[in-house]
Design a protein around this motif. Structure first.
Motif, mmCIF file in Angstrom:
data_model
loop_
_atom_site.group_PDB
_atom_site.id
_atom_site.type_symbol
_atom_site.label_atom_id
_atom_site.label_comp_id
_atom_site.label_asym_id
_atom_site.label_seq_id
_atom_site.Cartn_x
_atom_site.Cartn_y
_atom_site.Cartn_z
ATOM 1 N N ILE A 151 0.983 -1.302 -0.134
ATOM 2 C CA ILE A 151 -0.385 0.231 0.556
ATOM 3 C C ILE A 151 0.655 1.439 -0.325
ATOM 4 N N MET A 152 1.739 1.282 0.642
ATOM 5 C CA MET A 152 2.643 2.725 1.224
ATOM 6 C C MET A 152 3.497 2.258 -0.359
ATOM 7 N N SER A 153 4.035 1.355 -1.633
ATOM 8 C CA SER A 153 4.580 1.288 -2.439
ATOM 9 C C SER A 153 3.846 2.737 -3.072
ATOM 10 N N ALA A 154 2.785 2.248 -3.421
ATOM 11 C CA ALA A 154 2.122 3.282 -4.729
ATOM 12 C C ALA A 154 2.914 4.868 -5.117
ATOM 13 N N ILE A 202 -6.171 -2.739 -7.350
ATOM 14 C CA ILE A 202 -6.781 -4.551 -8.882
ATOM 15 C C ILE A 202 -4.697 -4.640 -8.084
ATOM 16 N N LYS A 203 -4.207 -3.542 -8.549
ATOM 17 C CA LYS A 203 -2.562 -4.374 -8.656
ATOM 18 C C LYS A 203 -2.038 -3.945 -7.302
ATOM 19 N N THR A 204 -2.152 -3.361 -6.299
ATOM 20 C CA THR A 204 -2.206 -3.598 -4.824
ATOM 21 C C THR A 204 -2.346 -5.302 -4.785
ATOM 22 N N LEU A 240 0.319 -10.996 -12.772
ATOM 23 C CA LEU A 240 1.315 -9.758 -13.615
ATOM 24 C C LEU A 240 1.065 -8.298 -12.938
ATOM 25 N N ALA A 241 1.427 -8.075 -11.875
ATOM 26 C CA ALA A 241 0.573 -6.355 -11.683
ATOM 27 C C ALA A 241 1.669 -5.831 -12.401
#
Ligand code: SF4
Length: 210
Positions: A37-40, A118-120, A134-135
């Motif tokens: 979450i933090m890495s967005a 969705i990517k998370t 595959l994100a």
């Protein structure tokens, strides 16, 4: 590159980064979710720097809900969108004090949690459950467009296509390796390392660094 080259593309990247894993640091699945979450819109390196201290005292959701949101903000204020992230991480932790994270075992269930996109969810499930996702981040989007396996304008558009063109085995092979290839080899800002690229002959990028 043509669609018939997809297996070659996926297998080659898997061989290049056989031991590839996420560069985020964490001690349990819950911390992994928070780190994702933090890495967005923030580098993994920056998230790890913040969490080096933070994750020592915040190990489970109950540890986070004991903190004031303002306190969380103060601790993560070097990462982008820290205000919103702090508020939503807090809400996610509140939910996870009542419901076990193991129950959130699909994209649909995970995306109920605040700030879990969705990517998370795909990153989380691919790491924790070896799910063949595959994100699509900016690196994945850029590389797939450079080699012409997709012709899309945004990562969101690319995300809609990848599950149609790659097999599950391809996706499993690519989920870490393609990100690392984009991050360190087929780079965005610095010149891509085309001279040492196994895809040089098949790549359609018109600004190849040769
Ligand atoms: S040839 Fe260059 S642009 Fe093409 S995939 Fe390789 S590094 Fe990227």
């Amino acid at each position: 590159m043509l669609r018939k080259d997809i297996d070659f593309f996926a297998n080659t990247l898997y061989d290049m980064y056989t031991d590839a894993k996420t560069e985020l640091e964490y001690n349990n699945d819950f911390q992994l979710l928070i780190a994702i979450i933090m890495s967005a819109q923030t580098t993994d390196k920056q998230v790890n720097k913040v969490n080096l201290v933070f994750f020592k005292k915040l190990i489970w959701p109950k540890d986070w809900v004991k903190m004031w949101i303002e306190n969380i903000k103060e601790n993560i204020n070097t990462i982008s969108f820290f205000n919103n992230k702090a508020k939503n991480i807090f809400k996610t932790c509140e939910i996870l004090t009542k419901q076990n994270l193991d129950e959130f075992d699909t994209i649909k269930k995970l995306t109920i949690l605040p700030w879990v996109w969705i990517k998370t969810a795909k990153v989380f499930l691919s790491i924790t459950r070896d799910a063949p996702y595959l994100a699509v981040d900016t690196h994945v989007h850029r590389v797939l467009n450079r080699v012409w396996l997709v012709k899309t304008k945004t990562p969101k558009d690319t995300d809609k296509i990848v599950e149609k063109i790659f097999t599950k085995q391809n996706l499993a092979n690519l989920h870490h390796s393609l990100i690392l290839f984009g991050r360190y080899h087929c780079t965005a800002i610095r010149k891509p390392k085309c001279k040492n690229c196994p895809f040089l002959d098949k790549c359609n990028y018109k600004y190849k660094n040769i």
